[in-house]
Design an enzyme around this catalytic site. Structure first.
Site, short mmCIF file in Angstrom:
data_model
loop_
_atom_site.label_atom_id
_atom_site.label_comp_id
_atom_site.label_asym_id
_atom_site.label_seq_id
_atom_site.Cartn_x
_atom_site.Cartn_y
_atom_site.Cartn_z
CD GLU A 247 -3.02 -1.04 2.25
OE1 GLU A 247 -2.82 -0.24 3.19
OE2 GLU A 247 -3.99 -1.80 2.21
CD GLU A 348 -4.43 -5.89 3.31
OE1 GLU A 348 -5.29 -5.12 3.78
OE2 GLU A 348 -3.21 -5.68 3.41
#
Length: 512
Positions: A247, A348
């Protein structure tokens, strides 16, 4: 013109979606678990793509079987980079009598508050107990064939002036050894970079990110990747993927600069491990922009995307039917990219559609659901007349209604219909938690809202504007708002179409 303005605003809100979250269930409730109300396919054979059991002994499958299987994974999050919402008890020890401004909110401040000696003592106990061989065996017995291990950079490169402690590698190698015995494949994930790549607590340090502001940070990141890839090469039969960074925020860094790092990292990883999957994160870009992150010369490359539906003001307002329908909307362009470019893994996702979970938005912050998330909303945003983080939306799964459990199963099935069938695979976040039921894979399987594999999808129920009838708590019955809530009218549907897909989520950007 007003409708156009609203559409632009809606598009802006959706683009600010952020996926900075993780979870892991420390201690499952000490009370006797409620019998699962849903079928968990107990009579079905365990997936032959993971392990089989004969007289209690686990038998690993061949590499060929696993390599040709869809990735069905679970994140081992909150272990080698602690996060408050995964194991709140690590942070709750600081609450009594402390000045709120001094309460640790991430691993950096946790370690600084305790000092290196005590931080090491507490963390070594955590590394030793939070994930065990029994957990990995349970995952494999229920159809998981991969695990993703998030790791902070300080496990490989820490300086004397940083409060972090190292010593994680022997515990990581223990996980690799267990995985080899059980038949699991592993992705090593660099989850936190020097200076923080996004400013979220899941990077190890909450606040203003400094990662790409310094070449020293970049060089340290590459050094960490070199050591991590060296570890992968030593365990080449087990470690099949390297995620070079989790991220990195395209809101904080120019996309071209992130891509420049990706290219450097590719050359480094390929020089040490020619065959391992080279995995990059989408930096929160929409799928139509993902080609800007990929070099044609790359081989064995995979795109990692994180898909959540609760870190966004608009999505929190949606009813249950809208959440299920949104799965396909969000995935449409992802599937197109997977079929036309490099493969896609949903690294995720979870069963959650609310942000009531303790510390999910960060320690000391409230929720959009109840309207207490400072700097983001000053009014409750849940789709009901009364918004409360209790009952179906609380931390005690024994209080979940039958209606809500069925919704969780339908929501998970809607996601797996895409991630398991149309993409390279997926990793659920997280393998376990300490009081975050919708984020707890093992609890979800036990209670029936996450299927065992081979799975049998649960048919989607008809959702009307009336109560479902069997809602024990009454809270889920309020979710029958008009189907138009999905897009808040035709103008917002147009905004969603323009966006193509919304991946991961959070207006937490506004709080940095």
């Amino acid at each position: 013109m007003k409708s156009l303005d609203l559409a632009v605003r809606a598009a802006s809100v959706l683009l600010l979606a952020q996926a900075a979250v993780h979870a892991s269930p420390g201690a499952v409730s000490a009370s006797k678990p409620e019998p699962a109300l849903l079928s968990t396919n107990d009579a079905a054979p365990l997936s032959t793509l993971t392990t089989s059991t004969v007289d209690g002994d686990s038998l690993a499958v061949s590499d060929a079987e696993v390599e040709t299987a869809s990735i069905r994974g679970a994140n081992i999050g909150g272990v080698f980079l602690i996060e408050p919402f995964i194991k709140p008890s690590l942070f709750d020890q600081f609450l009594s009598g402390s000045n709120p401004a001094d309460i640790p909110v991430d691993e950096w401040t946790f370690s600084a508050a305790l000092g290196k000696a005590e931080a090491r003592r507490q963390l070594e106990e955590h590394w030793d107990t939070f994930v065990t061989r029994d957990h990995l065996e349970s995952l494999a017995e229920n159809g998981i064939n991969w695990i993703r291990i998030p790791i902070g950079y300080w496990a490989f490169n820490v300086t004397d002036d940083e409060p972090y402690v190292d010593g994680q590698v022997p515990y990581i190698e223990r996980l690799l050894e267990w995985s080899r015995d059980i038949g699991l494949k592993v992705e090593l994930d660099l989850h936190g970079a020097p200076g923080s790549q996004n400013g979220y607590d899941n990077s190890g340090r909450r606040g203003t990110p400094e990662w790409l502001h310094s070449r020293v940070n970049v060089d340290r990141t590459l050094d960490v990747l070199s050591k991590m890839t060296g570890l992968a090469a030593e365990w080449s039969d087990v470690v099949r993927g390297i995620q070079i960074l989790n991220e990195p925020s395209r809101w904080k860094w120019e996309v071209k600069d992130i891509f420049g790092f990706y290219n450097e990292a590719y050359d480094l990883v390929r020089g040490l491990a020619p065959d391992v999957y080279f995995m990059i994160h989408d930096t929160f870009l929409g799928p139509k922009e993902w080609p800007t992150l990929v070099a044609p010369r790359w081989t064995q490359a995979l795109m990692d995307t994180h898909i959540y539906q609760m870190f966004d003001n608009y999505m929190v307002t949606m009813n249950e039917s809208a959440h299920i329908d949104m799965v396909a909307t969000m995935a449409e362009d992802i599937v197109k990219f997977d079929r036309s470019s490099i493969g896609v893994v949903v690294g995720e996702f979870s069963a959650a559609t609310h942000d009531c979970t303790k510390y999910i938005n960060g320690l000391g912050r409230g929720s959009r659901w109840e309207g207490t998330l400072q700097g983001v909303t000053d009014k409750p945003l849940c789709p009901f007349a009364n918004c409360s983080c209790t009952g179906d939306y609380g931390s005690n799964y024994t209080e979940f209604s039958g209606h809500y459990k069925r919704f969780l199963r339908n929501y998970i099935d809607a996601q797996l219909d895409v991630y398991d069938q149309e993409l390279v695979g997926w990793f659920f976040w997280n393998f376990r938690t300490e009081g975050a039921p919708e984020w707890d894979y093992l609890l979800g399987v036990e209670q029936g809202w996450i299927p065992k594999f081979p799975r049998t999808a649960v048919p989607k129920p008809e959702v009307s504007s009336s109560s479902s009838g069997d809602d024990e708590s009454g809270s889920a019955a309020q979710s029958g708002a008009s189907r138009s809530r999905l897009c808040l009218g035709e103008w917002a549907c147009g905004a969603v179409a323009v966006l193509g897909t919304v991946v991961a989520a959070s207006a937490a950007l506004a709080m940095l």
